[in-house]
Design a protein around this motif. Structure first.
Motif, PDB file in Angstrom:
ATOM      1  N   GLY A 150       0.793  -1.213   0.000  1.00 40.55           N
ATOM      2  CA  GLY A 150       0.000   0.000   0.000  1.00 40.55           C
ATOM      3  C   GLY A 150       0.828   1.267   0.000  1.00 40.55           C
ATOM      4  N   PHE A 151       2.103   1.160   0.392  1.00 39.10           N
ATOM      5  CA  PHE A 151       2.980   2.328   0.333  1.00 39.10           C
ATOM      6  C   PHE A 151       3.253   2.760  -1.108  1.00 39.10           C
ATOM      7  CE2 PHE A 151       4.918   0.962   4.617  1.00 39.10           C
ATOM      8  CZ  PHE A 151       3.970   1.717   5.296  1.00 39.10           C
ATOM      9  N   LYS A 152       3.185   1.814  -2.064  1.00 36.18           N
ATOM     10  CA  LYS A 152       3.487   2.117  -3.464  1.00 36.18           C
ATOM     11  C   LYS A 152       2.247   2.140  -4.343  1.00 36.18           C
ATOM     12  CE  LYS A 152       7.004   0.408  -5.511  1.00 36.18           C
ATOM     13  NZ  LYS A 152       7.964  -0.523  -6.126  1.00 36.18           N
ATOM     14  N   TYR A 153       1.252   1.354  -3.981  1.00 38.95           N
ATOM     15  CA  TYR A 153       0.063   1.228  -4.834  1.00 38.95           C
ATOM     16  C   TYR A 153      -1.183   1.481  -3.997  1.00 38.95           C
ATOM     17  CZ  TYR A 153       3.604  -1.248  -7.547  1.00 38.95           C
ATOM     18  OH  TYR A 153       4.752  -1.583  -8.201  1.00 38.95           O
ATOM     19  N   LYS A 154      -2.088   2.290  -4.558  1.00 37.50           N
ATOM     20  CA  LYS A 154      -3.318   2.615  -3.837  1.00 37.50           C
ATOM     21  C   LYS A 154      -4.159   1.373  -3.618  1.00 37.50           C
ATOM     22  CE  LYS A 154      -7.309   5.712  -4.007  1.00 37.50           C
ATOM     23  NZ  LYS A 154      -8.007   6.790  -4.775  1.00 37.50           N
ATOM     24  N   ASP A 155      -4.322   0.570  -4.650  1.00 33.77           N
ATOM     25  CA  ASP A 155      -5.067  -0.688  -4.562  1.00 33.77           C
ATOM     26  C   ASP A 155      -4.319  -1.750  -5.349  1.00 33.77           C
ATOM     27  OD1 ASP A 155      -7.656  -0.173  -3.111  1.00 33.77           O
ATOM     28  OD2 ASP A 155      -7.787   1.379  -4.661  1.00 33.77           O
ATOM     29  N   GLN A 156      -4.383  -2.971  -4.866  1.00 36.96           N
ATOM     30  CA  GLN A 156      -3.793  -4.111  -5.573  1.00 36.96           C
ATOM     31  C   GLN A 156      -4.864  -5.163  -5.791  1.00 36.96           C
ATOM     32  OE1 GLN A 156      -0.304  -4.752  -2.794  1.00 36.96           O
ATOM     33  NE2 GLN A 156       0.827  -4.711  -4.710  1.00 36.96           N
ATOM     34  N   ARG A 157      -4.784  -5.821  -6.924  1.00 37.20           N
ATOM     35  CA  ARG A 157      -5.761  -6.852  -7.257  1.00 37.20           C
ATOM     36  C   ARG A 157      -5.129  -8.232  -7.114  1.00 37.20           C
ATOM     37  NH1 ARG A 157      -7.776  -6.150 -12.993  1.00 37.20           N
ATOM     38  NH2 ARG A 157      -9.413  -7.554 -12.261  1.00 37.20           N
ATOM     39  N   PHE A 158      -5.961  -9.196  -6.814  1.00 37.05           N
ATOM     40  CA  PHE A 158      -5.507 -10.589  -6.776  1.00 37.05           C
ATOM     41  C   PHE A 158      -6.618 -11.469  -7.305  1.00 37.05           C
ATOM     42  CE2 PHE A 158      -7.351  -9.639  -2.639  1.00 37.05           C
ATOM     43  CZ  PHE A 158      -8.198 -10.696  -2.404  1.00 37.05           C
ATOM     44  N   ASN A 159      -6.272 -12.693  -7.624  1.00 34.05           N
ATOM     45  CA  ASN A 159      -7.206 -13.621  -8.257  1.00 34.05           C
ATOM     46  C   ASN A 159      -8.193 -14.163  -7.223  1.00 34.05           C
ATOM     47  OD1 ASN A 159      -8.524 -15.585  -9.705  1.00 34.05           O
ATOM     48  ND2 ASN A 159      -6.686 -16.444 -10.622  1.00 34.05           N
ATOM     49  N   PRO A 160      -9.446 -13.750  -7.246  1.00 28.00           N
ATOM     50  CA  PRO A 160     -10.412 -14.262  -6.262  1.00 28.00           C
ATOM     51  C   PRO A 160     -10.709 -15.745  -6.438  1.00 28.00           C
ATOM     52  CG  PRO A 160     -11.527 -12.934  -7.915  1.00 28.00           C
ATOM     53  CD  PRO A 160     -10.064 -12.780  -8.178  1.00 28.00           C
ATOM     54  N   ALA A 161     -10.548 -16.266  -7.662  1.00 30.48           N
ATOM     55  CA  ALA A 161     -10.796 -17.701  -7.874  1.00 30.48           C
ATOM     56  C   ALA A 161      -9.754 -18.536  -7.144  1.00 30.48           C
ATOM     57  CB  ALA A 161     -10.768 -18.011  -9.373  1.00 30.48           C
ATOM     58  N   SER A 162      -8.484 -18.135  -7.253  1.00 28.74           N
ATOM     59  CA  SER A 162      -7.420 -18.854  -6.555  1.00 28.74           C
ATOM     60  C   SER A 162      -7.582 -18.735  -5.043  1.00 28.74           C
ATOM     61  CB  SER A 162      -6.056 -18.303  -6.980  1.00 28.74           C
ATOM     62  OG  SER A 162      -5.017 -18.931  -6.262  1.00 28.74           O
ATOM     63  N   ALA A 163      -7.884 -17.522  -4.567  1.00 32.25           N
ATOM     64  CA  ALA A 163      -8.095 -17.324  -3.137  1.00 32.25           C
ATOM     65  C   ALA A 163      -9.306 -18.103  -2.645  1.00 32.25           C
ATOM     66  CB  ALA A 163      -8.259 -15.835  -2.837  1.00 32.25           C
ATOM     67  N   GLY A 164     -10.324 -18.232  -3.508  1.00 32.11           N
ATOM     68  CA  GLY A 164     -11.512 -18.981  -3.118  1.00 32.11           C
ATOM     69  C   GLY A 164     -11.248 -20.455  -2.918  1.00 32.11           C
ATOM     70  N   VAL A 165     -10.392 -21.027  -3.780  1.00 35.62           N
ATOM     71  CA  VAL A 165     -10.034 -22.442  -3.619  1.00 35.62           C
ATOM     72  C   VAL A 165      -9.306 -22.656  -2.294  1.00 35.62           C
ATOM     73  CG1 VAL A 165      -8.643 -24.323  -4.549  1.00 35.62           C
ATOM     74  CG2 VAL A 165      -9.949 -22.861  -6.093  1.00 35.62           C
ATOM     75  N   SER A 166      -8.356 -21.764  -2.000  1.00 39.98           N
ATOM     76  CA  SER A 166      -7.629 -21.878  -0.732  1.00 39.98           C
ATOM     77  C   SER A 166      -8.567 -21.679   0.448  1.00 39.98           C
ATOM     78  CB  SER A 166      -6.501 -20.847  -0.686  1.00 39.98           C
ATOM     79  OG  SER A 166      -5.563 -21.066  -1.718  1.00 39.98           O
ATOM     80  N   ALA A 167      -9.554 -20.781   0.299  1.00 42.11           N
ATOM     81  CA  ALA A 167     -10.504 -20.549   1.382  1.00 42.11           C
ATOM     82  C   ALA A 167     -11.324 -21.800   1.668  1.00 42.11           C
ATOM     83  CB  ALA A 167     -11.418 -19.372   1.020  1.00 42.11           C
ATOM     84  N   VAL A 168     -11.737 -22.494   0.608  1.00 43.85           N
ATOM     85  CA  VAL A 168     -12.492 -23.741   0.795  1.00 43.85           C
ATOM     86  C   VAL A 168     -11.638 -24.782   1.510  1.00 43.85           C
ATOM     87  CG1 VAL A 168     -13.583 -25.677  -0.404  1.00 43.85           C
ATOM     88  CG2 VAL A 168     -14.011 -23.347  -1.170  1.00 43.85           C
ATOM     89  N   LEU A 169     -10.370 -24.897   1.103  1.00 47.24           N
ATOM     90  CA  LEU A 169      -9.476 -25.854   1.758  1.00 47.24           C
ATOM     91  C   LEU A 169      -9.245 -25.489   3.223  1.00 47.24           C
ATOM     92  CD1 LEU A 169      -6.807 -26.461  -1.050  1.00 47.24           C
ATOM     93  CD2 LEU A 169      -8.565 -28.036  -0.252  1.00 47.24           C
ATOM     94  N   LEU A 170      -9.182 -24.196   3.522  1.00 49.09           N
ATOM     95  CA  LEU A 170      -9.003 -23.778   4.911  1.00 49.09           C
ATOM     96  C   LEU A 170     -10.236 -24.105   5.747  1.00 49.09           C
ATOM     97  CD1 LEU A 170      -7.183 -20.334   4.513  1.00 49.09           C
ATOM     98  CD2 LEU A 170      -6.249 -22.440   5.472  1.00 49.09           C
ATOM     99  N   ILE A 171     -11.415 -23.924   5.175  1.00 50.79           N
ATOM    100  CA  ILE A 171     -12.638 -24.302   5.896  1.00 50.79           C
ATOM    101  C   ILE A 171     -12.666 -25.808   6.132  1.00 50.79           C
ATOM    102  CG2 ILE A 171     -15.149 -24.415   5.732  1.00 50.79           C
ATOM    103  CD1 ILE A 171     -15.092 -21.796   4.206  1.00 50.79           C
ATOM    104  N   LEU A 172     -12.287 -26.555   5.100  1.00 48.70           N
ATOM    105  CA  LEU A 172     -12.238 -28.007   5.235  1.00 48.70           C
ATOM    106  C   LEU A 172     -11.239 -28.426   6.301  1.00 48.70           C
ATOM    107  CD1 LEU A 172     -13.043 -30.816   4.214  1.00 48.70           C
ATOM    108  CD2 LEU A 172     -11.294 -30.597   2.446  1.00 48.70           C
ATOM    109  N   SER A 173     -10.094 -27.762   6.318  1.00 46.00           N
ATOM    110  CA  SER A 173      -9.077 -28.092   7.318  1.00 46.00           C
ATOM    111  C   SER A 173      -9.547 -27.715   8.718  1.00 46.00           C
ATOM    112  CB  SER A 173      -7.771 -27.359   6.992  1.00 46.00           C
ATOM    113  OG  SER A 173      -7.928 -25.955   7.115  1.00 46.00           O
ATOM    114  N   LEU A 174     -10.289 -26.615   8.826  1.00 48.57           N
ATOM    115  CA  LEU A 174     -10.809 -26.219  10.131  1.00 48.57           C
ATOM    116  C   LEU A 174     -11.748 -27.284  10.678  1.00 48.57           C
ATOM    117  CD1 LEU A 174     -11.120 -23.956  12.298  1.00 48.57           C
ATOM    118  CD2 LEU A 174     -13.064 -23.123  10.972  1.00 48.57           C
TER     119      LEU A 174
END
Length: 344
Positions: A52-76
């Motif tokens: 955030g010091f260099k870029y006002k906003d940064q984008r990331f792949n929500p599809a990739s993050a969503g897969v990891s989120a599902v795995l984290l819920i499963l692991s929980l």
């Protein structure tokens, strides 16, 4: 994945030696919790703030993050279901500071009088030692083994999904700043995958040679610093082996590639919960057949802290945007959770 794998191997070596000592089991459990919190809150939080010091906003792949989120819920669910099971069905002892017989018609009830009634004060329910609790020995222990066998299967399925069948969705170049990546990309000759594996394997071997000495000096160091085992495991022991992940993630964020920063955090968190924790359960069974060396029965505060981390990780992955505000929020939550463990 490769970087996270060798990082997990280093942690497994350190934790295995700690379990073998027999008196550092509490430290291992808190270190696992600390690693999960560090990867779900601290690492992405620092990356967002630094980026955030260099870029006002940064984008990331929500599809990739969503897969990891599902795995984290499963692991929980899989990694902490033995904790929930034992919290519900585990045995408790009732202990009171002072009890006196009830007086009926000015006559004290004695042991020879039935039914016997007592008036007790300052009573508390406390968990009994799991090594003597039949609920743990006959039920929860085997539930931990079942979870330890099933969780790695979900990790393999996730790898196939992200690296093979749906790699085109996960590795979407739309969320990478090509110009920044080219300007700040690696310079010089690039190493082959085989060379990278050999270098990482050699570093892991060198760490294994000094790991036992580190474990032997751990408790005297904590005593000298006046730190509790739980807090040290949650912070120092959990974060130091993952220094490389933090450095790499921050560098990617500074180059406007937060998608890779988040992938580093998610990969490490998923490996800890789906691979490392099941492996520690099986390793603990080798050192202690009754399952008390390491098991999936965590303190309630650990469960709540990891639950908060998973919920927040799922929330920030919805719109695919990162900024210093979200990063600051993640860091504040991490500090608050660590503070709660400090006062245990």
């Amino acid at each position: 994945v490769l970087n996270a794998t060798f990082g997990s191997i280093i942690e497994l070596i350190l934790y295995t030696l700690s379990i073998s000592k027999g008196n550092l089991n509490e430290l291992v459990q808190s270190s696992v919790t600390g690693t999960l919190l560090g990867m779900m809150l601290l690492l992405p939080g620092l990356s967002m703030v630094m980026g955030g010091f260099k870029y006002k906003d940064q984008r990331f792949n929500p599809a990739s993050a969503g897969v990891s989120a599902v795995l984290l819920i499963l692991s929980l669910v899989g990694a902490f279901i033995p904790t929930i099971f034992y919290q519900i069905y585990g045995h408790y002892d009732l202990s009171c500071n002072q009890c006196s017989p009830v007086v009926v018609n000015n006559t004290d009830i004695t042991l020879d009088t039935l039914p016997i009634s007592f008036n007790c004060t300052s009573c508390t329910w406390t968990e009994i030692d799991i090594s003597t609790d039949p609920i743990f020995l006959d039920k929860t222990r085997y539930l931990s083994y079942v979870c330890a066998v099933i969780l790695p299967i979900s990790y393999v399925i996730g790898l196939i999904f992200t690296l093979k069948t749906h790699a085109h969705i996960i590795s979407d170049p739309e969320y990478i700043d090509i110009k920044a990546a080219q300007a700040h990309g690696p310079q010089g000759v690039r190493w082959s995958i085989l060379k990278c594996i050999i270098i990482l394997f050699g570093a892991t071997i060198l760490f294994a040679l000094i790991a036992e000495e580190m474990v032997d000096t751990l408790q005297p160091t904590l005593d000298a610093l006046n730190l509790s085992t739980i807090f040290a495991g949650l912070t120092l022991i959990a974060l130091i082996p993952n220094t490389a992940e933090f450095v790499n993630a921050i560098q990617f964020a500074l180059h406007n590639n937060f998608s890779m920063s988040l992938e580093i955090a998610n990969s490490a968190a998923v490996q800890v919960s789906l691979i490392q924790m099941p492996a520690l359960v099986l390793i603990g069974a080798l050192f202690s057949p009754d399952g008390t060396a390491f098991n999936l029965v965590f303190p309630a505060l650990d469960l709540v802290a990891v639950l908060f981390g998973v919920i927040i990780m799922n929330y920030i992955s919805i719109d695919g945007k990162a900024n210093y505000f979200l990063g600051s929020a993640l860091l504040i939550v991490y500090v608050l959770l660590c503070a709660s463990f400090y006062f245990i």
